[in-house]
Design a protein around this motif. Structure first.
Motif, PDB file in Angstrom:
ATOM      1  N   ALA A   1       0.839  -1.203   0.000  1.00 36.01           N
ATOM      2  CA  ALA A   1       0.000   0.000   0.000  1.00 36.01           C
ATOM      3  C   ALA A   1       0.873   1.251   0.000  1.00 36.01           C
ATOM      4  O   ALA A   1       0.577   2.217  -0.704  1.00 36.01           O
ATOM      5  N   ALA A   2       1.953   1.228   0.747  1.00 34.41           N
ATOM      6  CA  ALA A   2       2.861   2.379   0.775  1.00 34.41           C
ATOM      7  C   ALA A   2       3.502   2.583  -0.604  1.00 34.41           C
ATOM      8  O   ALA A   2       3.633   3.723  -1.076  1.00 34.41           O
ATOM      9  N   GLU A   3       3.869   1.486  -1.249  1.00 31.71           N
ATOM     10  CA  GLU A   3       4.445   1.577  -2.602  1.00 31.71           C
ATOM     11  C   GLU A   3       3.428   2.128  -3.593  1.00 31.71           C
ATOM     12  O   GLU A   3       3.750   2.994  -4.412  1.00 31.71           O
ATOM     13  N   LYS A   4       2.192   1.627  -3.521  1.00 35.81           N
ATOM     14  CA  LYS A   4       1.135   2.088  -4.427  1.00 35.81           C
ATOM     15  C   LYS A   4       0.816   3.562  -4.177  1.00 35.81           C
ATOM     16  O   LYS A   4       0.568   4.312  -5.112  1.00 35.81           O
ATOM     17  N   LYS A   5       0.834   3.974  -2.921  1.00 37.97           N
ATOM     18  CA  LYS A   5       0.560   5.379  -2.598  1.00 37.97           C
ATOM     19  C   LYS A   5       1.590   6.284  -3.262  1.00 37.97           C
ATOM     20  O   LYS A   5       1.227   7.283  -3.899  1.00 37.97           O
ATOM     21  N   THR A   6       2.859   5.927  -3.141  1.00 38.04           N
ATOM     22  CA  THR A   6       3.933   6.719  -3.768  1.00 38.04           C
ATOM     23  C   THR A   6       3.745   6.752  -5.281  1.00 38.04           C
ATOM     24  O   THR A   6       3.849   7.806  -5.910  1.00 38.04           O
ATOM     25  N   TRP A   7       3.435   5.612  -5.867  1.00 35.76           N
ATOM     26  CA  TRP A   7       3.210   5.529  -7.310  1.00 35.76           C
ATOM     27  C   TRP A   7       2.036   6.413  -7.732  1.00 35.76           C
ATOM     28  O   TRP A   7       2.136   7.173  -8.703  1.00 35.76           O
ATOM     29  N   LEU A   8       0.914   6.347  -6.999  1.00 36.05           N
ATOM     30  CA  LEU A   8      -0.259   7.155  -7.331  1.00 36.05           C
ATOM     31  C   LEU A   8       0.020   8.649  -7.173  1.00 36.05           C
ATOM     32  O   LEU A   8      -0.464   9.466  -7.958  1.00 36.05           O
ATOM     33  N   GLN A   9       0.818   9.010  -6.181  1.00 35.92           N
ATOM     34  CA  GLN A   9       1.199  10.416  -6.022  1.00 35.92           C
ATOM     35  C   GLN A   9       1.991  10.898  -7.238  1.00 35.92           C
ATOM     36  O   GLN A   9       1.783  12.003  -7.721  1.00 35.92           O
ATOM     37  N   GLN A  10       2.869  10.055  -7.730  1.00 35.98           N
ATOM     38  CA  GLN A  10       3.697  10.417  -8.886  1.00 35.98           C
ATOM     39  C   GLN A  10       2.870  10.528 -10.161  1.00 35.98           C
ATOM     40  O   GLN A  10       2.948  11.535 -10.864  1.00 35.98           O
ATOM     41  N   ILE A  11       2.076   9.516 -10.474  1.00 36.43           N
ATOM     42  CA  ILE A  11       1.356   9.532 -11.754  1.00 36.43           C
ATOM     43  C   ILE A  11       0.231  10.562 -11.777  1.00 36.43           C
ATOM     44  O   ILE A  11      -0.144  11.036 -12.838  1.00 36.43           O
ATOM     45  N   ASN A  12      -0.311  10.893 -10.615  1.00 39.86           N
ATOM     46  CA  ASN A  12      -1.390  11.878 -10.551  1.00 39.86           C
ATOM     47  C   ASN A  12      -0.892  13.269 -10.172  1.00 39.86           C
ATOM     48  O   ASN A  12      -1.682  14.199 -10.079  1.00 39.86           O
ATOM     49  N   GLN A  13       0.403  13.388  -9.924  1.00 38.97           N
ATOM     50  CA  GLN A  13       1.037  14.651  -9.557  1.00 38.97           C
ATOM     51  C   GLN A  13       0.294  15.338  -8.408  1.00 38.97           C
ATOM     52  O   GLN A  13      -0.113  16.492  -8.500  1.00 38.97           O
ATOM     53  N   THR A  14       0.105  14.584  -7.332  1.00 33.48           N
ATOM     54  CA  THR A  14      -0.579  15.097  -6.153  1.00 33.48           C
ATOM     55  C   THR A  14      -0.055  14.397  -4.906  1.00 33.48           C
ATOM     56  O   THR A  14       0.422  13.265  -4.976  1.00 33.48           O
ATOM     57  N   LYS A  15      -0.158  15.080  -3.798  1.00 32.58           N
ATOM     58  CA  LYS A  15       0.196  14.462  -2.519  1.00 32.58           C
ATOM     59  C   LYS A  15      -1.056  13.917  -1.828  1.00 32.58           C
ATOM     60  O   LYS A  15      -0.969  13.164  -0.881  1.00 32.58           O
ATOM     61  N   ASP A  16      -2.235  14.308  -2.311  1.00 31.53           N
ATOM     62  CA  ASP A  16      -3.511  13.981  -1.681  1.00 31.53           C
ATOM     63  C   ASP A  16      -3.991  12.585  -2.080  1.00 31.53           C
ATOM     64  O   ASP A  16      -4.889  12.427  -2.913  1.00 31.53           O
ATOM     65  N   VAL A  17      -3.360  11.575  -1.491  1.00 33.86           N
ATOM     66  CA  VAL A  17      -3.680  10.171  -1.764  1.00 33.86           C
ATOM     67  C   VAL A  17      -3.896   9.474  -0.427  1.00 33.86           C
ATOM     68  O   VAL A  17      -3.015   9.488   0.430  1.00 33.86           O
ATOM     69  N   THR A  18      -5.080   8.883  -0.254  1.00 35.08           N
ATOM     70  CA  THR A  18      -5.434   8.248   1.016  1.00 35.08           C
ATOM     71  C   THR A  18      -5.801   6.791   0.783  1.00 35.08           C
ATOM     72  O   THR A  18      -6.676   6.489  -0.039  1.00 35.08           O
ATOM     73  N   PHE A  19      -5.150   5.897   1.535  1.00 33.62           N
ATOM     74  CA  PHE A  19      -5.447   4.465   1.436  1.00 33.62           C
ATOM     75  C   PHE A  19      -6.633   4.138   2.324  1.00 33.62           C
ATOM     76  O   PHE A  19      -6.724   4.584   3.464  1.00 33.62           O
ATOM     77  N   GLU A  20      -7.558   3.348   1.801  1.00 32.98           N
ATOM     78  CA  GLU A  20      -8.709   2.878   2.560  1.00 32.98           C
ATOM     79  C   GLU A  20      -8.651   1.349   2.597  1.00 32.98           C
ATOM     80  O   GLU A  20      -9.118   0.681   1.679  1.00 32.98           O
ATOM     81  N   PRO A  21      -8.046   0.795   3.662  1.00 28.03           N
ATOM     82  CA  PRO A  21      -7.825  -0.657   3.712  1.00 28.03           C
ATOM     83  C   PRO A  21      -9.105  -1.493   3.605  1.00 28.03           C
ATOM     84  O   PRO A  21      -9.090  -2.563   2.997  1.00 28.03           O
TER      85      PRO A  21
END
Length: 165
Positions: free
Chosen positions: A92-112
């Protein structure tokens, strides 16, 4: 622009192709364009959904360059990425970093509980009105790297500079 956004919300890939800049679709080939667009939304790793059916758009000035007119449109889009395989804390931490990069945003929240991420980002579209668009505005979605690249190939660097892209 509203029609294009709604087509993305509904995942109506044919309408997305119709509202996209014709030379870009022709350059990729319509079948490849449709496949890439569908793969962007659904693939073996995740499913992507826009969360709101309607959002406010911010339209930049219409810029006439030669015989063409351009308008940069931005919109705050909340998206949700549902991952197919259960995510551990590490993945999840890896995916969060990836999503921040591809979407050019820091606003990414994981919902387990949903095995998904809520992503709030600002999307950029470029509307073009020229001899290729049959009297209508047609679009490039800069969230798709292939569409940004196609824009850079079809229009010279001076246009990109003038539009501040």
């Amino acid at each position: 622009m509203q029609q294009l956004y709604e087509a993305n919300y509904l995942m109506d890939f044919e309408t997305i192709a119709q509202l996209s800049y014709p030379k870009m679709v022709d350059q990729m080939g319509k079948t490849v364009f449709l496949e890439k667009t569908e793969h962007f939304y659904e693939n073996e790793t995740y499913r992507l959904r826009y969360q709101l059916q309607s959002v406010p758009f911010q339209f930049g000035p219409i810029t006439k360059i030669g015989t063409r007119s351009f308008c940069v449109v931005t919109v705050r889009i909340p998206k949700r990425y549902f991952f197919e395989a259960p995510l551990t804390a590490e993945t999840a931490a890896e995916k969060k970093t990836w999503l921040q990069q591809i979407n050019q945003t820091k606003d990414v929240t994981f919902e387990p509980n949903r095995n998904s991420f809520n992503v709030k980002m600002i999307a950029t579209f470029v509307a073009v009105y020229d001899e290729n668009t049959d009297g209508n505005w047609r679009f490039f979605n800069f969230d798709f790297p292939g569409q940004r690249t196609a824009f850079e190939i079809l229009f010279d660097q001076s246009i990109t500079t003038q539009l501040k892209l």
